[in-house]
Design an enzyme around this catalytic site. Structure first.
Site, PDB file in Angstrom:
ATOM      1  N   SER A 291      72.342  38.937 -65.848  1.00 21.02           N
ATOM      2  CA  SER A 291      71.583  37.787 -66.339  1.00 21.02           C
ATOM      3  C   SER A 291      70.439  38.200 -67.255  1.00 21.02           C
ATOM      4  O   SER A 291      69.681  39.121 -66.946  1.00 21.02           O
ATOM      5  CB  SER A 291      71.010  36.998 -65.160  1.00 21.02           C
ATOM      6  OG  SER A 291      70.118  36.000 -65.615  1.00 21.02           O
ATOM      7  N   ASP A 300      63.638  29.306 -69.520  1.00 22.89           N
ATOM      8  CA  ASP A 300      64.215  27.975 -69.670  1.00 22.89           C
ATOM      9  C   ASP A 300      63.059  27.017 -69.926  1.00 22.89           C
ATOM     10  O   ASP A 300      62.108  26.952 -69.133  1.00 22.89           O
ATOM     11  CB  ASP A 300      64.953  27.557 -68.398  1.00 22.89           C
ATOM     12  CG  ASP A 300      66.215  28.376 -68.172  1.00 22.89           C
ATOM     13  OD1 ASP A 300      66.693  29.003 -69.135  1.00 22.89           O
ATOM     14  OD2 ASP A 300      66.705  28.389 -67.025  1.00 22.89           O
ATOM     15  N   GLU A 344      73.493  26.206 -73.861  1.00 28.25           N
ATOM     16  CA  GLU A 344      72.327  25.863 -73.028  1.00 28.25           C
ATOM     17  C   GLU A 344      71.167  25.514 -73.953  1.00 28.25           C
ATOM     18  O   GLU A 344      70.573  26.393 -74.580  1.00 28.25           O
ATOM     19  CB  GLU A 344      71.933  27.039 -72.128  1.00 28.25           C
ATOM     20  CG  GLU A 344      72.963  27.348 -71.057  1.00 28.25           C
ATOM     21  CD  GLU A 344      72.499  28.437 -70.100  1.00 28.25           C
ATOM     22  OE1 GLU A 344      71.398  28.998 -70.324  1.00 28.25           O
ATOM     23  OE2 GLU A 344      73.221  28.729 -69.132  1.00 28.25           O
TER      24      GLU A 344
END
Length: 378
Positions: A291, A300, A344
């Site tokens: 990740s 994010d 995303e």
């Protein structure tokens, strides 16, 4: 009492004369050699190369090629061949132990000076030696005119291009990124802690990877001010500046997620796996150790004014401005085939202003940038 003068007999005079002549000749030869060697040194040739240049009577020739590293290597090498001299002077140099031996072999197989330069500069001793064994080589110019092509990947380029039908540049990038291999298999182990680190399904951080110099993000910049979110200092600093500047324009950018340890990612993975199944996590959730959040450079983002970030004004502002702060839109819809991750809208990655500007201008994913500009330098 008078002293008698010592008079040399004729043979002795001859011997002394010859010795004097030889000695003077030796001195002249020594000083002459030293002057020639000094001259060649100034032209960029080593002492060993200079010796062979002088003894092979090639001084006039090398004067036309100052600082020619391939010629220097040729004159230093036991593999030097007189008949290949004109070729040595025209072939691009790379620091390889067997460069002259390999050049000789490639010339014997009929490659041109330009082709040999491409082969030499795109590989190392081992990969060049292996390449020499190949017959019926195709697409040499098409592949190795790209500076980021790798000689050791030649067979994989050919196989992938025939299988997928991609053009040469796309094929090189994908193969260099190991996209011709199964996800999470034969991954590259990563020990890079800089902002150029690449973590994805083919670049493994591992369980012990912990970013250096991390800091906690002040609660006022978090979507949930009761959470504790961290990131690498430089990335956090620029994220804060970006959010402050966005606020001056009436926007409310916030951070929803940052650094995740291997253990944290395992928990996230297991949670989504139990809720949505394998197909979902294969597209949206990285296996622990792979990740980008584990690097400490990825965040994010969210909008305080909208539950759907992709529909918010903050999202639109990020698309236009994030590169100015060193952040890039990491997982674009148009790059899913390269990144291996579904789109995303919220995931942005800090890479520094210089890289972010190039990526924005050339419309590259970070994988593409890495393959073209970073991996090639390693």
């Amino acid at each position: 009492m008078t002293k008698k003068k010592i008079r040399l007999k004729k043979p002795a005079k001859i011997i002394l004369g010859v010795f004097t002549f030889v000695f003077i000749g030796f001195l002249l030869l020594f000083f002459g050699y030293s002057l020639l060697e000094s001259k060649l040194n100034k032209l960029g040739y080593s002492d060993d190369a200079s010796y062979n240049i002088i003894t092979k009577l090639k001084i006039k020739y090398v004067e036309d090629y100052p600082n020619n590293k391939t010629l220097n290597a040729a004159f230093e090498s036991r593999d030097y061949k007189e008949e290949n001299l004109e070729h040595y002077s025209k072939i691009t140099y790379k620091n390889q132990k067997n460069i002259i031996k390999n050049i000789n072999s490639l010339l014997k197989k009929g490659y041109s000076d330009r082709e040999i330069s491409m082969i030499i500069t795109h590989g190392d001793d081992d990969s060049v030696s292996e390449f020499i064994k190949k017959e019926n080589v195709e697409y040499l110019e098409e592949f190795f005119s790209y500076p980021f092509a790798k000689l050791e990947n030649y067979d994989r380029y050919i196989s992938y291009m025939y299988d997928q039908g991609d053009d040469e540049e796309t094929t090189i990038i994908k193969v260099n990124l190991d996209l011709d291999k199964e996800d999470y298999t034969d991954a590259v182990s990563i020990t890079d802690y800089s902002k150029t680190v690449l973590a994805n399904k083919h670049h493994y951080l591992g369980e012990k990877y912990i970013p250096k110099k991390m800091t906690k993000i002040p609660s006022k910049y978090l979507l949930d001010d009761e959470e504790e979110i961290r990131g690498v200092n430089e990335a956090v600093s620029m994220a804060i500046k970006m959010m402050d500047d966005a606020e001056k324009e009436g926007l409310s950018l916030r951070i929803n997620s940052g650094y995740r340890s291997f253990k944290d990612q395992q928990e996230v993975y297991d949670t989504y796996l139990s809720l949505y199944g394998e197909k979902y996590v294969a597209s949206y959730v990285s296996v622990p150790g792979y990740s980008e959040h584990q690097t400490g450079y990825a965040f994010d983002f969210a909008s305080k004014n909208s539950k759907t970030f992709s529909s918010s004004e903050e999202y639109k502002w990020m698309i236009k401005n994030s590169y100015k702060y060193g952040y890039v839109y990491r997982y674009l819809k148009s790059k899913e085939e390269i990144t291996g991750v579904k789109h995303e809208a919220w995931h942005f990655r800090y890479v520094g202003k210089e890289i972010a500007k190039v990526m924005d201008t050339e419309e590259l994913s970070y994988e593409e940038y890495y393959a073209k500009y970073i991996d090639v330098r390693k």
